[in-house]
Design an enzyme around this catalytic site. Structure first.
Site, PDB file in Angstrom:
ATOM      1  N   LYS A 150     -11.294  23.501 -60.698  1.00 54.36           N
ATOM      2  CA  LYS A 150     -10.996  24.949 -60.611  1.00 54.36           C
ATOM      3  C   LYS A 150     -12.210  25.756 -61.039  1.00 54.36           C
ATOM      4  O   LYS A 150     -13.107  25.262 -61.751  1.00 54.36           O
ATOM      5  CB  LYS A 150      -9.794  25.334 -61.475  1.00 54.36           C
ATOM      6  N   PRO A 184     -17.823  17.167 -62.665  1.00 53.74           N
ATOM      7  CA  PRO A 184     -18.602  17.040 -63.898  1.00 53.74           C
ATOM      8  C   PRO A 184     -17.721  17.232 -65.142  1.00 53.74           C
ATOM      9  O   PRO A 184     -16.809  18.056 -65.150  1.00 53.74           O
ATOM     10  CB  PRO A 184     -19.646  18.151 -63.772  1.00 53.74           C
ATOM     11  N   GLY A 194     -10.728  17.216 -66.550  1.00 52.73           N
ATOM     12  CA  GLY A 194      -9.827  16.404 -67.376  1.00 52.73           C
ATOM     13  C   GLY A 194      -8.378  16.856 -67.215  1.00 52.73           C
ATOM     14  O   GLY A 194      -7.465  16.024 -67.095  1.00 52.73           O
ATOM     15  N   ASP A 220      -4.816  24.148 -69.118  1.00 55.77           N
ATOM     16  CA  ASP A 220      -5.056  24.306 -67.675  1.00 55.77           C
ATOM     17  C   ASP A 220      -4.196  23.376 -66.821  1.00 55.77           C
ATOM     18  O   ASP A 220      -4.187  23.505 -65.592  1.00 55.77           O
ATOM     19  CB  ASP A 220      -6.531  23.983 -67.346  1.00 55.77           C
TER      20      ASP A 220
END
Ligand code: C5P
Length: 307
Positions: free
Chosen positions: A23, A105, A113, A147
């Site tokens: 995102k 990344p 994650g 998130d």
């Protein structure tokens, strides 16, 4: 704007793959610290077409392997935390062999994650035939990371409040194209919020005119890229630049190359440059690669995922 490309690829009865997209935060305002230690946010998420990939297959035990050596596959990995949370919630002890192909990344402000955790919840819900609905998965996901619920809902754009887990879909008029630049640094989200809180205590970084997401949301809905660029914002940007000064150089380069706007995503250090369209983004990325050939920065072109 719902996901057009399926996140779960159907492959029959054998192993199956779940995509875990990244995102960007087109807007991120930190409204204040909450009694639980988290910060109250107003943020606009955009799901992008840069993804990790998780493969699930049945097994007696739970195991995780990954193609990225720097990432731990132990119990602290959010994928295994998600699996354990799901086992506890449903009082089951099924196993699974999970393989992660890591492309997003790490610790870069791109939600990699959290997206892996969301994909684990979705994949294991399917593998173990648990039948949990999105609301239950989101409640579980929010305990794993602020998130995670964004990655469990179907919309490519959403307005997030609370810790970022209270979501409202945003209907956007068009797909966006960006150049994404990831400097060679990892920033801790917790440290970024703490740094911002300290700076604010000293009166640094308090904006005289409080930005609001209203203009950006309006621009997303009506497809006005100029207005959108003017509305892009991140309260964590200055703290990210303080800890990773190359970000300001990246911002300078992106603006020189006529990106409409440039901003840090989440708690950084990734920076995105909003482009007119995909061709413009390819052109900016190519020019940037020659201008900064000596740096280890990762440069790619990304688009809204699922238009
Ligand atoms: O929710 P998540 O585990 O991703 O957050 C990592 C850390 O970032 C939290 O432990 C907290 O210190 C900080 N954070 C915050 N306010 C938020 C989200 C994260 O203070 N809304």
């Amino acid at each position: 704007m719902k996901g057009a490309s399926p996140l779960i690829a159907k492959k029959g009865a054998g192993p199956f793959v779940v995509r875990a997209p990244a995102k960007l935060n087109l807007f991120l305002r930190v409204l204040g610290r909450r009694p639980d230690g988290y910060h109250e946010l107003e943020t606009v998420f955009e799901r992008i077409d840069l993804s990790d990939e998780l493969t699930f297959e049945p097994a007696a035990q739970l195991s995780l392997s990954c193609d990225e050596a720097s990432l731990s596959c132990g119990e602290e990995n959010l994928i295994l935390k998600a699996a354990r949370a799901l086992q506890q919630e449903t009082r089951t002890a099924h196993g699974a062999r999970i393989r992660l192909v890591k492309r997003v990344p790490i610790a870069a402000g791109l939600g990699g994650g959290s997206s892996d955790a969301a994909a684990a919840l979705q994949g294991l819900n399917r593998l173990w035939q648990l039948g949990l609905d999105q609301a239950r998965l989101s409640a579980l996901g929010a305990r794993l990371g602020s998130d995670v619920p964004f990655f469990l809902q179907p919309d490519a754009f959403a307005l997030g409040r609370g810790r970022g887990e209270v979501l409202e879909p945003v209907d956007a008029a068009q797909e966006l194209s960006h150049v994404l630049v990831v400097p060679d640094a990892r920033l801790s989200t917790r440290e970024m919020y703490e740094g911002l809180a300290r700076a604010r205590e000293q009166g640094i970084g308090l904006t005289a005119t409080s930005p609001s997401s209203t203009m950006l949301l309006h621009a997303l809905r009506n497809g006005s890229l100029g207005e959108l660029a003017a509305g892009i914002w991140n309260d964590l940007g200055p703290e990210a630049i303080r800890r990773c000064p190359s970000i300001s150089l990246i911002e300078h380069e992106l603006r020189e190359l006529e990106c409409l706007g440039a901003q840090v995503s989440g708690s950084g250090p990734s920076m995105f440059g909003l482009c007119r369209d995909s061709a413009h983004a390819q052109q900016v990325a190519a020019q940037l690669r020659t201008r900064i050939a000596a740096t280890p920065w990762r440069i790619s072109v990304v688009h809204t995922d699922g238009v």
